[in-house]
Design an enzyme around this catalytic site. Structure first.
Site, PDB file in Angstrom:
ATOM      1  N   LYS A  42       0.913  -1.097  -0.036  1.00 14.96           N
ATOM      2  CA  LYS A  42       0.232  -0.039  -0.061  1.00 14.96           C
ATOM      3  C   LYS A  42       0.902   1.292  -0.038  1.00 14.96           C
ATOM      4  O   LYS A  42       1.664   1.453   0.952  1.00 14.96           O
ATOM      5  CB  LYS A  42      -0.753   0.065   1.358  1.00 14.96           C
ATOM      6  CG  LYS A  42      -1.791   1.343   1.332  1.00 14.96           C
ATOM      7  CD  LYS A  42      -2.678   1.212   2.377  1.00 14.96           C
ATOM      8  CE  LYS A  42      -3.565   2.295   2.449  1.00 14.96           C
ATOM      9  NZ  LYS A  42      -4.489   2.734   3.565  1.00 14.96           N
TER      10      LYS A  42
ATOM     11  N   LYS B  90      -2.161  -1.483  -3.797  1.00 20.38           N
ATOM     12  CA  LYS B  90      -2.922  -0.375  -3.925  1.00 20.38           C
ATOM     13  C   LYS B  90      -2.144   1.068  -4.062  1.00 20.38           C
ATOM     14  O   LYS B  90      -1.328   1.188  -3.266  1.00 20.38           O
ATOM     15  CB  LYS B  90      -3.681  -0.437  -2.676  1.00 20.38           C
ATOM     16  CG  LYS B  90      -4.558   0.895  -2.295  1.00 20.38           C
ATOM     17  CD  LYS B  90      -5.319   0.718  -1.032  1.00 20.38           C
ATOM     18  CE  LYS B  90      -5.959   2.032  -0.706  1.00 20.38           C
ATOM     19  NZ  LYS B  90      -6.199   2.197   0.573  1.00 20.38           N
TER      20      LYS B  90
HETATM   21  C1  PBG Z   1      -7.457   3.154   5.309  1.00 16.96           C
HETATM   22  C2  PBG Z   1      -7.516   3.142   3.948  1.00 16.96           C
HETATM   23  C3  PBG Z   1      -7.575   4.169   2.643  1.00 16.96           C
HETATM   24  C4  PBG Z   1      -8.121   3.892   1.625  1.00 16.96           C
HETATM   25  C5  PBG Z   1      -8.458   2.314   1.778  1.00 16.96           C
HETATM   26  N1  PBG Z   1      -8.092   2.102   3.364  1.00 16.96           N
HETATM   27  C6  PBG Z   1      -7.084   5.616   2.847  1.00 16.96           C
HETATM   28  C7  PBG Z   1      -5.729   5.976   3.451  1.00 16.96           C
HETATM   29  O1  PBG Z   1      -4.740   5.196   3.524  1.00 16.96           O
HETATM   30  O2  PBG Z   1      -5.614   7.132   3.831  1.00 16.96           O
HETATM   31  C8  PBG Z   1      -8.037   4.584   0.313  1.00 16.96           C
HETATM   32  C9  PBG Z   1      -9.210   4.054  -0.672  1.00 16.96           C
HETATM   33  C10 PBG Z   1      -9.540   4.847  -1.755  1.00 16.96           C
HETATM   34  O3  PBG Z   1      -8.720   6.049  -2.049  1.00 16.96           O
HETATM   35  O4  PBG Z   1     -10.019   4.507  -2.534  1.00 16.96           O
HETATM   36  N2  PBG Z   1      -8.482   2.870   6.089  1.00 16.96           N
END
Ligand code: PBG
Length: 329
Positions: free
Chosen positions: A202, A255
């Site tokens: 991520k 991601k």
């Molecule tokens: C954290 C989380 C995020 C997203 C999914 N889980 C946000 C972040 O890390 O700030 C982002 C998903 C998206 O942008 O569609 N709980």
């Protein structure tokens, strides 16, 4: 104008022969999209009969539990087999206490969805950022996120999702050791059938911007660079994935998706494990905004973005376009 027969070439290969008609193109098509690989993210809030449109994500709304059930049922009718749930709690505090509350939106939604649709695949996002008053993904020690204490809170949240009946918990926090800790806690409580979809690679991405509106989870100071990955790195992504697999992840995720197709390809080729890719809020918002301006053909741009993610090697695609794309397929 007459065709100049004098300039006719003799060619051993004429690739255009295979692009002449749609049936021929379809015969040699190497990758296909099928709705059964899509997962639709849903944002769940308190209350009843609530649909709060998310301004930066046209077509996406925060939903109360009853509306989330309606939306998931409609998605299923479109051919989408599962949902990924995010919760927006009624109140936030520094420790994100409501993340593991059995009556909070996510836990309530899991129970309601499983009651109505036992074979809907229900995945729950596990993170503290939607629950903490400061918007960070964990418990703070000064301005730093304290890893190990955060993991113990994440374990409690994941357990509460498993108790509610989630098929998979999906830790998105990027703390060290959280997959192992969650796996152990699930097994000790008899939840050996509850799986883990780990947000393994991520990245610290600007493309999460609209999500932070949807989930009300923008950090009040600082950023997420101390735990999310540097966009420049790919070897590190492989180490993260390897670690999460060793710790017990059933499915690993990359991601965002579109800007990280090389990472998806390497993860799939290196480990050959079930691999998910998350086409995040910013990827969705960009396509929506350009299409709304008439600058892109929304349908074609959507399908192209999704086939590219599939072609890179993703088995599972988490996307806000899940219903629209499924209906077209
Ligand atoms: C954290 C989380 C995020 C997203 C999914 N889980 C946000 C972040 O890390 O700030 C982002 C998903 C998206 O942008 O569609 N709980």
């Amino acid at each position: 104008m007459a065709v100049k027969t004098a300039t006719r070439l003799t060619l051993a290969r004429r690739p255009r022969r295979l692009r002449r008609t749609e049936p021929i193109r379809s015969l040699i098509r190497e990758t296909r999209l099928t709705p059964d690989s899509f997962i639709l993210p849903l944002f769940v809030v308190e209350g009843r009969g609530i649909r709060n449109d998310v301004g930066s994500m046209p077509g996406v709304a925060q939903l109360s539990v009853d509306e989330a059930v309606t939306e998931a049922a409609a998605a299923r009718a479109d051919g989408v087999p599962g949902v990924l749930l995010f919760g927006i709690p009624a109140a936030k505090d520094p420790d994100g206490t409501l993340a593991s509350d059995p009556e909070a939106p996510v836990q309530s939604a899991v129970r309601a969805l499983k009651r109505e649709m036992p074979d809907l695949v229900v995945i729950t996002d596990v993170c503290l950022c939607e629950y903490t008053s400061h918007g960070h993904c964990g418990i703070l020690d000064g301005e730093e996120i304290a890893n190990d204490i955060t993991v113990s809170h994440l374990v409690q949240a994941a357990l509460s999702h498993a108790v509610a009946g989630a098929d998979f918990v999906a830790p998105s926090d990027m703390m060290d050791g959280r997959v192992a800790a969650i796996r152990q806690a699930l097994d000790e409580r008899g939840f050996e059938r509850t799986g883990i979809v780990s947000y393994a690679a991520k990245y610290c991405s600007a493309f999460y911007g609209p999500f932070r509106d949807a989930a009300d989870s923008a950090p009040k100071f600082g950023d997420r660079r101390s735990h999310q990955m540097d966009p420049a790195n790919v070897d590190e992504a492989l180490r993260e994935v390897e670690t999460d697999l060793q710790e017990g992840a059933d499915i690993v995720m990359v991601k965002p998706a579109g800007p990280y197709l090389d990472v998806i390809a390497k993860v799939k080729a290196t480990f050959n494990q079930p691999t998910a890719a998350y086409q995040v809020s910013g990827e969705y918002a960009m396509l929506k905004a350009a299409s709304a301006n008439g600058w892109l053909d929304e349908t074609r741009a959507m399908m192209e973005s999704l086939i590219a993610i599939r072609r890179a090697g993703a088995d599972i695609i988490i996307t806000y376009f899940a219903r629209d794309a499924a209906r077209l397929l």
